[in-house]
Design a protein around this motif. Sequence first.
Motif, short mmCIF file in Angstrom:
data_model
loop_
_atom_site.label_atom_id
_atom_site.label_comp_id
_atom_site.label_asym_id
_atom_site.label_seq_id
_atom_site.Cartn_x
_atom_site.Cartn_y
_atom_site.Cartn_z
N ALA A 211 0.83 -1.20 0.00
CA ALA A 211 0.00 0.00 0.00
C ALA A 211 0.87 1.26 0.00
N ARG A 212 1.96 1.23 0.74
CA ARG A 212 2.85 2.39 0.79
C ARG A 212 3.44 2.66 -0.60
N ALA A 213 3.86 1.58 -1.29
CA ALA A 213 4.44 1.74 -2.62
C ALA A 213 3.39 2.25 -3.61
N HIS A 214 2.19 1.70 -3.56
CA HIS A 214 1.14 2.15 -4.47
C HIS A 214 0.70 3.58 -4.14
N ASN A 215 0.68 3.92 -2.86
CA ASN A 215 0.26 5.26 -2.47
C ASN A 215 1.21 6.33 -3.00
N ARG A 216 2.48 5.98 -3.08
CA ARG A 216 3.45 6.93 -3.63
C ARG A 216 3.14 7.26 -5.09
N ARG A 217 2.47 6.32 -5.78
CA ARG A 217 2.10 6.52 -7.18
C ARG A 217 0.65 6.96 -7.33
N GLY A 218 0.03 7.30 -6.20
CA GLY A 218 -1.34 7.80 -6.24
C GLY A 218 -2.38 6.76 -6.59
N SER A 219 -2.10 5.48 -6.29
CA SER A 219 -2.99 4.40 -6.71
C SER A 219 -3.88 3.87 -5.60
N VAL A 220 -3.83 4.45 -4.41
CA VAL A 220 -4.71 4.01 -3.32
C VAL A 220 -5.86 5.00 -3.19
N VAL B 127 -10.38 -6.46 -5.74
CA VAL B 127 -9.98 -5.92 -7.04
C VAL B 127 -11.11 -6.05 -8.06
N PRO B 128 -11.73 -7.24 -8.25
CA PRO B 128 -12.86 -7.32 -9.20
C PRO B 128 -14.02 -6.40 -8.84
N LEU B 129 -14.31 -6.26 -7.53
CA LEU B 129 -15.39 -5.38 -7.10
C LEU B 129 -15.12 -3.95 -7.54
N LEU B 130 -13.91 -3.47 -7.29
CA LEU B 130 -13.57 -2.10 -7.64
C LEU B 130 -13.51 -1.90 -9.15
N VAL B 131 -12.99 -2.90 -9.87
CA VAL B 131 -12.96 -2.81 -11.33
C VAL B 131 -14.38 -2.74 -11.88
N TRP B 132 -15.28 -3.55 -11.31
CA TRP B 132 -16.69 -3.52 -11.73
C TRP B 132 -17.32 -2.17 -11.47
N ARG B 133 -16.87 -1.51 -10.40
CA ARG B 133 -17.39 -0.17 -10.09
C ARG B 133 -16.74 0.91 -10.95
N GLY B 134 -15.81 0.51 -11.83
CA GLY B 134 -15.23 1.45 -12.77
C GLY B 134 -13.85 1.97 -12.43
N VAL B 135 -13.20 1.38 -11.44
CA VAL B 135 -11.86 1.81 -11.04
C VAL B 135 -10.82 1.17 -11.98
N PRO B 136 -9.86 1.94 -12.49
CA PRO B 136 -8.79 1.35 -13.30
C PRO B 136 -8.06 0.25 -12.52
N ALA B 137 -7.60 -0.77 -13.24
CA ALA B 137 -7.06 -1.97 -12.58
C ALA B 137 -5.91 -1.65 -11.63
N VAL B 138 -4.98 -0.80 -12.03
CA VAL B 138 -3.82 -0.55 -11.19
C VAL B 138 -4.23 0.16 -9.90
N ARG B 139 -5.27 1.01 -9.95
CA ARG B 139 -5.75 1.66 -8.73
C ARG B 139 -6.54 0.68 -7.87
N ALA B 140 -7.22 -0.26 -8.51
CA ALA B 140 -7.93 -1.29 -7.75
C ALA B 140 -6.93 -2.15 -6.97
N VAL B 141 -5.80 -2.48 -7.59
CA VAL B 141 -4.77 -3.26 -6.92
C VAL B 141 -4.20 -2.49 -5.73
N GLY B 142 -3.90 -1.21 -5.93
CA GLY B 142 -3.36 -0.40 -4.84
C GLY B 142 -4.33 -0.26 -3.69
N THR B 143 -5.60 -0.04 -4.00
CA THR B 143 -6.62 0.09 -2.96
C THR B 143 -6.82 -1.23 -2.23
N SER B 144 -6.78 -2.33 -2.97
CA SER B 144 -6.93 -3.66 -2.37
C SER B 144 -5.80 -3.96 -1.40
N SER B 145 -4.59 -3.52 -1.72
CA SER B 145 -3.46 -3.79 -0.83
C SER B 145 -3.67 -3.11 0.52
#
Length: 264
Positions: free
Chosen positions: A68-77, A166-184
């Motif tokens: 999550a820390r690594a993804h947050n640095r890239r604005g993906s959470v 991740v599938p839930l967020l993708v279904w809600r329209g979140v880009p995959a890389v942001r869904a992964v970051g949020t999931s972490s």
Amino acid sequence: MPIEWWLYPAFGIVAGLLAGLLGVGGGLVLVAGLTWLLPREGVPVDASMHAALATSLATIVITGLASARAHNRRGSVLWPSVFWLLPGLLIGGWLGSGLATRLSGAWLRDAVALYCLLAAMQLWLDWPRAREVHEEKPRGIALSIAGVFIGILSALVGIGGGSMTVPLLVWRGVPAVRAVGTSSACGVGIGLASALGYATHSPSLPMPPGSWGYVYLPAAIGIAITSMLCAPYGARLAHRLSGPALKRIFAVFLLAVGLAMALS
């Protein structure tokens, strides 16, 4: 030094990379490996599934934080989505761990095997597909309710919930890389609530020294050290690599893991 002490860090490398890269699968890999390794450390065979689930979830706390820390640095959470999901995830993780301690190891093994097969199918089919209109930051009580079910199932199969979040967020329209970051980030809550649930329930069989409830701490520490170091590399790759081919390769691997556990 026993070979197990070398394998724990190796498992941590795999789990960390998968957590950062796909947001799914690290816990399933750990559960499969720990089910085989922990009896060699003195964990009773009849308690090995419970201990594998508990130990996997304990490591997910550290892995999820690093990812999550690594993804947050890239604005993906997407923190608003995390905060809506978190209450349900915490409640579900605690309830799921309590339920798991009342189930037999054979039942839990079958549940993990089935979940591996379903996760493999979901990855291979890349389902559900994203909506055309993207919701930048999904929120609402529906996420909290979904979080309860994600938390319960995650605690039963020893994962951080990425294969559902991740599938839930993708279904809600979140880009995959942001869904992964949020999931972490969500995985931290699941791991914490579930691991505490397993740790505070008294095992029905004697566990080896170094255990806290069903959590075998030497394995958890050995895995967490390398997973924490490798999760940021997985997150970096997630922003560079093409997803579909990678998902299908891992789907085949999960299929093999599920079949091996079902036949063991």
